[in-house]
Design an enzyme around this catalytic site. Structure first.
Site: not given
Lengths: 275, 320
Positions: B34, B55, B164
């Site tokens: 992504s 993360e 996105r």
């Protein structure tokens, strides 16, 4: 620096380091006594007998690195760094003062010999892994040592980082767990039990060595052995006593974050002198 | 209207940088497909570190790589980068003043269907508040590529937010050169200044065209660096047009609108109206539907601009 492998010499240094820790904490009027005293032998052995470092050239690229993940034990690190020659011992008396290079928790922006800032628990091992990955890319022989607290491993990030080191087979990473059994609110086993530690680390792909963290013979042999273990990171679980070396501070959670009073300092220094 | 992906621009630029500089390393937290860091991973597998769904550890590892002289780019979705790992960014990156680049995709509500859990509406605020941090929100794919090159050459912590969805292309065929801390005037006008970041820059340009048809001339500014904010340009705009409209796909608190208000309020008070998301989280939906739902369309900008222009005398009395 030239290595000192003579155990009597190391003991002598440890005793002086303890005096420096107590003196600087007393002068500062605040700070973390118990967890500094429990790590004195571990750091003395590391800095005087194992770590390839040069106080005259703190940024030497191929040096070994040390990260104090349990950053509240800054006094023991500062006392050792001063004794190694990174700065004058006199500076220890300015711990925590406005304008001092010796911040309450280690800060690489100010203090020579401090590699990364710590103090917020659980973050040192991730940074150690990053340094170790970079060393591998650059073909350097750097080894990265990181001191963790036993209460600290309650932080989830420690286990994320443990998994990363295991996955990437970072045999240039050596964690040392200062397993003194106490945290601020009491015994670790009562606050939130972290045991069994050895199988946890093994399950994450680590080699585990267990030692008495105040016995120089055992510390040196574990540090040597860790260097020979290939294909996986090593953790040395060092069983220690919080407040070690001062009878009235030993095994007392109260002295996690309290500095010695003038009267306590006097008694403690006498006790160390006569030990 | 031509659109292009900021994520693709990021991936491509990383590969170019990787070829030019062996110290460029890239980290991801299981979202490399992504975020497009996968493009770098394919060409330089030894310099790519997938830290898995962790993360906090990714940021710490990036900090360690920076300590050892590498130039780490760490990527994941904006909310996980800035929210999940905020304190790691604070302690291990910003406090340490390390050379770590956090480049997050999926900023704002145009994440769409995944819903509010995945839509970062507070990321710019979370990063802007940190000392030592530079915060950049590019307006199109061309600027994104320039930003990535610029921050790779800059020594210090940086947060870059992309999205996105593909953005309309603004800078194709221009000689625009991104500079950290410099806003870019895309259209001149004397009546009102519209300052925007990210996708909203193009919407602001569309709104300016619509306003022009009604005789209202707008200065449109791409304020791609949110921190350090371009104070001179804000003050110059305040003096020139006497009012500022800010537009952001982000909460109106903490982001661009707040940054502009801080400068104006202290140095040259003029009326400011902030368009953005108002103290609420996102929800599921298609990006275009969500933009309408949250009143983030060119038509919304036109309406707010007219309202601000109409209220100017009253507001000026209030501040005067």
């Amino acid at each position: 620096m030239d290595f000192i492998r003579n155990i009597d010499c190391l003991r002598q240094i440890a005793r002086e380091v303890r005096k420096d820790i107590l003196t600087m904490l007393n002068k500062a009027g605040s700070g973390h006594t118990g967890g500094s005293l429990s790590a004195v032998e571990l750091l003395t052995a590391l800095f005087f007998a194992k770590l390839r470092h040069d106080p005259q050239k703190p940024c030497w690229k191929d040096r070994d690195r040390f990260i104090l993940s349990k950053g509240h034990a800054a006094p023991v690190l500062y006392a050792i760094l001063a004794r190694c020659g990174y700065f004058e011992r006199e500076e220890l008396l300015h711990l925590r003062e406005l304008g001092s290079r010796l911040q309450g928790h280690p800060d690489s922006k100010f203090t020579p010999g401090v590699e990364v800032p710590t103090g917020s628990l659980g973050q040192g091992l991730s940074m150690a892994n990053g340094i170790a990955l970079a060393a591998r890319l650059d073909g350097l022989s750097t080894r990265v040592y990181v001191l963790l607290g036993d209460g600290e491993v309650q932080e989830g990030q420690v286990w994320e980082a443990a998994m990363t080191a295991g996955h990437y087979k970072l045999d240039n990473v050596c964690a040392i767990l200062d397993n003194n059994g106490l945290q601020i609110d009491g015994w670790v086993k009562d606050v939130k039990n972290v045991e069994p530690l050895a199988p946890k680390w093994e399950a994450f792909g680590w080699a585990v060595l267990e030692i008495d963290g105040h016995n120089f013979g055992e510390i040196l042999s574990a540090l040597d052995k860790a260097e020979e273990i290939k294909g996986k990171p090593t953790i040395i679980i060092a069983h220690t006593v919080k407040g070690k070396g001062v009878s009235f501070f030993e095994n007392k959670a109260k002295y996690h974050g309290v500095a010695p009073t003038n009267e306590e300092l006097e008694r403690a220094l006498k006790e160390l002198e006569n030990a | 209207m031509k659109k292009a992906s900021l994520r693709e621009a990021y991936g491509r630029t990383l590969v170019e940088l990787g070829r030019e500089n062996k110290d460029i390393v890239v980290l991801d937290a299981d979202l490399s497909g992504s975020t497009k860091t996968q493009m770098f991973a394919k060409e330089f597998p030894e310099r790519f570190f997938n830290i898995g769904i962790a993360e906090q550890d990714m940021i710490g590892t990036a900090a360690g790589l920076a300590v050892a002289g590498k130039i780490p780019f760490a990527s994941t979705f904006a909310i996980f980068a800035t929210g999940r790992a905020w304190e790691q960014i604070r302690q291990s990156v910003a406090y340490a003043k390390l050379n770590v680049k956090i480049v997050a995709s999926h900023g704002g509500i145009t994440v769409g269907d995944d819903g509010g859990s995945h839509q970062a509406v507070e990321d710019v605020g979370l990063m802007r508040i940190l000392p030592n941090m530079t915060v950049i929100v590019p307006a199109d794919a061309i600027e994104m590529a320039q930003v990535i090159r610029t921050v790779a050459a800059y020594n210090g912590p940086v947060y870059v937010r992309s999205a996105r969805i593909d953005f309309p292309v603004i800078y194709e065929g221009t000689d625009y050169k991104f500079q950290i801390g410099k806003g870019n005037i895309l259209r001149e006008g004397n009546d009102i200044t519209i300052m925007a970041m990210g996708l909203m820059v193009h919407f602001a340009l569309e709104a300016a065209s619509l306003l022009s048809l009604q005789g209202i001339e707008s200065r449109v500014v791409n304020m791609s660096t949110i921190k350090p904010i371009d104070r001179q340009l804000i003050l110059n705009s305040a003096r020139k047009t006497g009012m500022i409209l800010t537009v952001e796909e982000h909460l109106v608190t903490g982001g661009l609108g707040s940054a502009v208000c801080e400068v104006v309020a202290e140095e040259y008070p003029v009326p400011v109206k902030r368009i953005g998301i108002k103290d609420r989280f996102g929800i599921s939906g298609k990006p275009d539907k969500l933009l309408s739902y949250f009143h983030l369309t060119p038509q919304d900008i036109v309406a707010e601009a007219k309202q601000l222009l109409n209220s100017k005398p009253r507001l000026l009395r209030a501040v005067g």
